[in-house]
Design a protein around this motif. Structure first.
Motif, PDB file in Angstrom:
ATOM      1  N   SER A 133      11.052  26.727 -52.412  1.00 54.68           N
ATOM      2  CA  SER A 133      10.726  25.282 -52.019  1.00 54.68           C
ATOM      3  C   SER A 133       8.928  24.954 -52.004  1.00 54.68           C
ATOM      4  CB  SER A 133      11.071  24.922 -50.630  1.00 54.68           C
ATOM      5  OG  SER A 133      10.855  25.655 -49.607  1.00 54.68           O
ATOM      6  N   ASP A 134       8.387  26.054 -51.708  1.00 61.07           N
ATOM      7  CA  ASP A 134       6.861  26.313 -51.604  1.00 61.07           C
ATOM      8  C   ASP A 134       6.204  26.038 -52.885  1.00 61.07           C
ATOM      9  OD1 ASP A 134       6.987  26.826 -48.815  1.00 61.07           O
ATOM     10  OD2 ASP A 134       7.171  28.701 -49.306  1.00 61.07           O
ATOM     11  N   VAL A 135       6.750  26.325 -54.111  1.00 64.40           N
ATOM     12  CA  VAL A 135       6.450  26.293 -55.239  1.00 64.40           C
ATOM     13  C   VAL A 135       6.882  25.718 -56.235  1.00 64.40           C
ATOM     14  CG1 VAL A 135       6.116  28.160 -57.404  1.00 64.40           C
ATOM     15  CG2 VAL A 135       6.180  28.963 -55.115  1.00 64.40           C
ATOM     16  N   MET A 136       8.200  25.055 -56.041  1.00 65.43           N
ATOM     17  CA  MET A 136       8.605  24.162 -57.137  1.00 65.43           C
ATOM     18  C   MET A 136       7.827  22.616 -57.279  1.00 65.43           C
ATOM     19  SD  MET A 136      12.000  22.802 -54.895  1.00 65.43           S
ATOM     20  CE  MET A 136      11.774  21.356 -53.551  1.00 65.43           C
ATOM     21  N   ARG A 137       8.251  21.969 -58.414  1.00 64.99           N
ATOM     22  CA  ARG A 137       7.749  20.677 -58.545  1.00 64.99           C
ATOM     23  C   ARG A 137       8.751  19.663 -58.278  1.00 64.99           C
ATOM     24  NH1 ARG A 137       4.592  21.020 -64.339  1.00 64.99           N
ATOM     25  NH2 ARG A 137       4.135  23.416 -64.547  1.00 64.99           N
ATOM     26  N   LYS A 138       8.401  18.738 -57.892  1.00 67.80           N
ATOM     27  CA  LYS A 138       9.496  17.766 -57.185  1.00 67.80           C
ATOM     28  C   LYS A 138       9.058  16.010 -57.375  1.00 67.80           C
ATOM     29  CE  LYS A 138       7.783  18.481 -52.536  1.00 67.80           C
ATOM     30  NZ  LYS A 138       8.042  18.784 -51.151  1.00 67.80           N
ATOM     31  N   ASP A 139       9.698  15.450 -56.989  1.00 69.43           N
ATOM     32  CA  ASP A 139       9.584  14.039 -57.042  1.00 69.43           C
ATOM     33  C   ASP A 139       9.117  13.256 -58.248  1.00 69.43           C
ATOM     34  OD1 ASP A 139      10.196  13.914 -54.493  1.00 69.43           O
ATOM     35  OD2 ASP A 139       8.102  14.380 -53.695  1.00 69.43           O
ATOM     36  N   GLY A 172      24.582  20.528 -55.415  1.00 69.81           N
ATOM     37  CA  GLY A 172      24.266  20.421 -56.926  1.00 69.81           C
ATOM     38  C   GLY A 172      23.400  19.420 -57.353  1.00 69.81           C
ATOM     39  N   ARG A 173      22.628  18.508 -56.523  1.00 77.89           N
ATOM     40  CA  ARG A 173      21.848  17.702 -56.738  1.00 77.89           C
ATOM     41  C   ARG A 173      20.439  18.042 -57.317  1.00 77.89           C
ATOM     42  NH1 ARG A 173      24.877  14.643 -52.840  1.00 77.89           N
ATOM     43  NH2 ARG A 173      23.488  15.656 -51.287  1.00 77.89           N
ATOM     44  N   LEU A 174      19.790  17.699 -58.093  1.00 77.08           N
ATOM     45  CA  LEU A 174      18.406  18.314 -58.466  1.00 77.08           C
ATOM     46  C   LEU A 174      17.384  17.844 -57.391  1.00 77.08           C
ATOM     47  CD1 LEU A 174      16.768  19.423 -60.945  1.00 77.08           C
ATOM     48  CD2 LEU A 174      16.398  17.031 -61.526  1.00 77.08           C
ATOM     49  N   ILE A 175      16.757  18.779 -57.067  1.00 79.48           N
ATOM     50  CA  ILE A 175      15.577  18.468 -56.011  1.00 79.48           C
ATOM     51  C   ILE A 175      14.284  18.945 -56.331  1.00 79.48           C
ATOM     52  CG2 ILE A 175      17.157  18.319 -53.930  1.00 79.48           C
ATOM     53  CD1 ILE A 175      16.550  20.854 -53.223  1.00 79.48           C
ATOM     54  N   GLY A 176      14.281  19.884 -57.390  1.00 74.55           N
ATOM     55  CA  GLY A 176      13.065  20.667 -57.897  1.00 74.55           C
ATOM     56  C   GLY A 176      13.223  21.474 -59.044  1.00 74.55           C
ATOM     57  N   ALA A 177      12.150  21.826 -59.751  1.00 72.83           N
ATOM     58  CA  ALA A 177      12.024  22.699 -60.903  1.00 72.83           C
ATOM     59  C   ALA A 177      10.840  23.490 -60.731  1.00 72.83           C
ATOM     60  CB  ALA A 177      12.167  22.014 -62.253  1.00 72.83           C
ATOM     61  N   LEU A 178      10.863  24.851 -61.168  1.00 76.59           N
ATOM     62  CA  LEU A 178       9.893  25.356 -61.404  1.00 76.59           C
ATOM     63  C   LEU A 178       9.710  26.445 -62.751  1.00 76.59           C
ATOM     64  CD1 LEU A 178      10.119  28.583 -58.866  1.00 76.59           C
ATOM     65  CD2 LEU A 178      11.988  27.020 -59.539  1.00 76.59           C
ATOM     66  N   SER A 179       8.514  26.716 -63.165  1.00 71.69           N
ATOM     67  CA  SER A 179       8.219  27.346 -64.388  1.00 71.69           C
ATOM     68  C   SER A 179       7.928  28.784 -64.114  1.00 71.69           C
ATOM     69  CB  SER A 179       7.727  26.745 -65.511  1.00 71.69           C
ATOM     70  OG  SER A 179       6.336  26.723 -64.818  1.00 71.69           O
ATOM     71  N   MET A 180       7.811  29.707 -64.912  1.00 66.72           N
ATOM     72  CA  MET A 180       7.367  31.210 -64.861  1.00 66.72           C
ATOM     73  C   MET A 180       5.609  31.014 -64.521  1.00 66.72           C
ATOM     74  SD  MET A 180       7.754  34.317 -64.374  1.00 66.72           S
ATOM     75  CE  MET A 180       9.341  34.796 -65.366  1.00 66.72           C
ATOM     76  N   HIS A 181       5.071  29.695 -65.103  1.00 65.61           N
ATOM     77  CA  HIS A 181       3.793  29.841 -65.005  1.00 65.61           C
ATOM     78  C   HIS A 181       3.397  29.121 -63.547  1.00 65.61           C
ATOM     79  CE1 HIS A 181       2.541  29.946 -69.047  1.00 65.61           C
ATOM     80  NE2 HIS A 181       3.462  29.304 -69.392  1.00 65.61           N
ATOM     81  N   ASP A 182       4.437  28.458 -62.885  1.00 70.68           N
ATOM     82  CA  ASP A 182       3.997  28.084 -61.468  1.00 70.68           C
ATOM     83  C   ASP A 182       4.166  29.209 -60.470  1.00 70.68           C
ATOM     84  OD1 ASP A 182       4.254  25.420 -62.234  1.00 70.68           O
ATOM     85  OD2 ASP A 182       6.238  25.369 -62.096  1.00 70.68           O
ATOM     86  N   LEU A 183       5.128  30.305 -60.760  1.00 76.90           N
ATOM     87  CA  LEU A 183       5.105  31.332 -60.118  1.00 76.90           C
ATOM     88  C   LEU A 183       3.857  32.277 -60.186  1.00 76.90           C
ATOM     89  CD1 LEU A 183       8.903  31.979 -60.821  1.00 76.90           C
ATOM     90  CD2 LEU A 183       7.972  31.428 -58.562  1.00 76.90           C
ATOM     91  N   MET A 184       3.566  32.332 -61.477  1.00 75.82           N
ATOM     92  CA  MET A 184       2.494  33.093 -61.759  1.00 75.82           C
ATOM     93  C   MET A 184       1.136  32.475 -61.021  1.00 75.82           C
ATOM     94  SD  MET A 184       2.609  33.883 -65.840  1.00 75.82           S
ATOM     95  CE  MET A 184       1.028  34.694 -65.878  1.00 75.82           C
TER      96      MET A 184
END
Length: 330
Positions: A208-214, A313-325
């Motif tokens: 939740s600290d890293v994911m993209r949302k909204d 199962g509702r979508l609340i965010g997404a993250l990529s390897m670049h976000d984690l890097m």
């Protein structure tokens, strides 16, 4: 210095370096054989301490004392360093009756330490000494004495503190680790005292600290055209888009890799619906999971993005390897 002198010095330097390492390793090994109930008494003294551990020493012993205080503090035992000379000029007020003092001196006769020992004892604080001479004044005055003596220094002159400081440092580490274990101090506790380090990020940062949302979150409905999906992917810049139903539950994902496969099959981007070419049942992760776990899932499944869903199962965010890097988790 001539080339001949350098050529002669090199093998001699290697021999001496190996001798130093051997002497210091033997000094540490000898410590392990000498550990006894006095070490256990020191552990108990610190565990029962209601204040803080105050570590002190002069000269090279002072440098080792600072490191021991730092190691104790980062492994669950609140500790700080006090310079013995400064203690005589006011800093002794930092020490209370609830504290335990660990005093380091190879000779056990450092005048700066011996000056403050009676004052420490008068406050009611407990004293652990770590010396190279069990019969020294500091050793005799301590509530518990830890023998850090060495057979000889690694310095060929027998003058520079080398094996003795290594032994004292190792003994301090042994005490810190024994206390860590006794307190049940774990990796997450360690991370909380090292939030700026790589371990802290791995053990404290959540998805939740890293994911993209909204508005930054790419999503389309299953009936959307492939063209609409490509526009959403381009706009949000994640190299993928989630596919969700009317209740925002994830039904699929469409990635750059899926796009290449679609083009290879000659799909019409206007006529093709995203439901026809998406990857169904994609990998997902919950927002409260550690970001490090997201990295592991991506690596294990050879994917570069993860969808974040809630319990329904509702979508609340997404993250990529670049976000984690960028977050320093990778």
């Amino acid at each position: 210095m001539s080339d001949d002198t350098l050529t002669h010095a090199r093998p001699q330097a290697l021999d001496l370096a190996r001798q130093v390492l051997t002497i210091e390793a033997q000094a540490v090994s000898a410590l392990a054989e000498r550990l006894d109930e006095r070490f256990l008494a020191a552990v108990e003294l610190v565990l029962n301490c209601r204040g803080r551990v105050v570590v002190s020493g002069m000269g090279k012993s002072g440098h080792i004392a600072r490191k021991i205080a730092s190691t104790l503090a980062s492994t669950g035992t609140p500790a700080f360093f006090v310079h013995p000379a400064e203690a005589s000029h006011g800093d002794l007020g930092m020490i209370t009756r609830e504290d335990v003092v660990i005093a380091l001196s190879n000779s056990g006769e450092s005048p700066e330490l011996l000056t403050i020992v009676p004052l420490i004892k008068r406050t009611g604080a407990k004293l652990i000494s770590m010396t190279g001479r069990p019969q020294s004044t500091l050793a005799r005055e301590a509530d518990v004495h830890l023998d850090a003596s060495v057979a000889r220094e690694a310095c060929p002159l027998g003058l520079a503190p080398t094996a003795s400081t290594t032994a004292a440092l190792a003994l301090g580490d042994a005490l810190a680790v024994a206390l860590l274990d006794a307190r049940g101090f774990g990796a997450e506790d360690f991370a909380r005292s090292h939030p700026g380090g790589a371990l802290g990020r791995r053990l404290l940062v959540r998805v939740s600290d890293v994911m993209r949302k909204d508005e930054a979150l790419p999503r389309v409905r299953p009936e959307a055209s492939l063209r609409d999906a490509l526009l959403e992917m381009t706009k949000k810049g994640m190299g993928m888009t989630a596919v969700v139903d009317a209740d925002d539950r994830v039904v699929g994902i469409y990635t750059d890799g899926d796009l290449r496969r679609s083009l290879d099959r000659g799909c019409d981007i206007h006529a093709t619906r995203i439901a026809q070419v998406m990857t169904p049942s994609p990998r997902t992760i919950a927002p409260e999971r550690l970001a490090a776990e997201a990295v592991e899932r991506m690596q294990n499944h050879n994917i570069y993005s993860l969808l974040v869903v809630d319990g329904a199962g509702r979508l609340i965010g997404a993250l990529s390897m670049h976000d984690l890097m960028r977050a320093g988790v990778v």
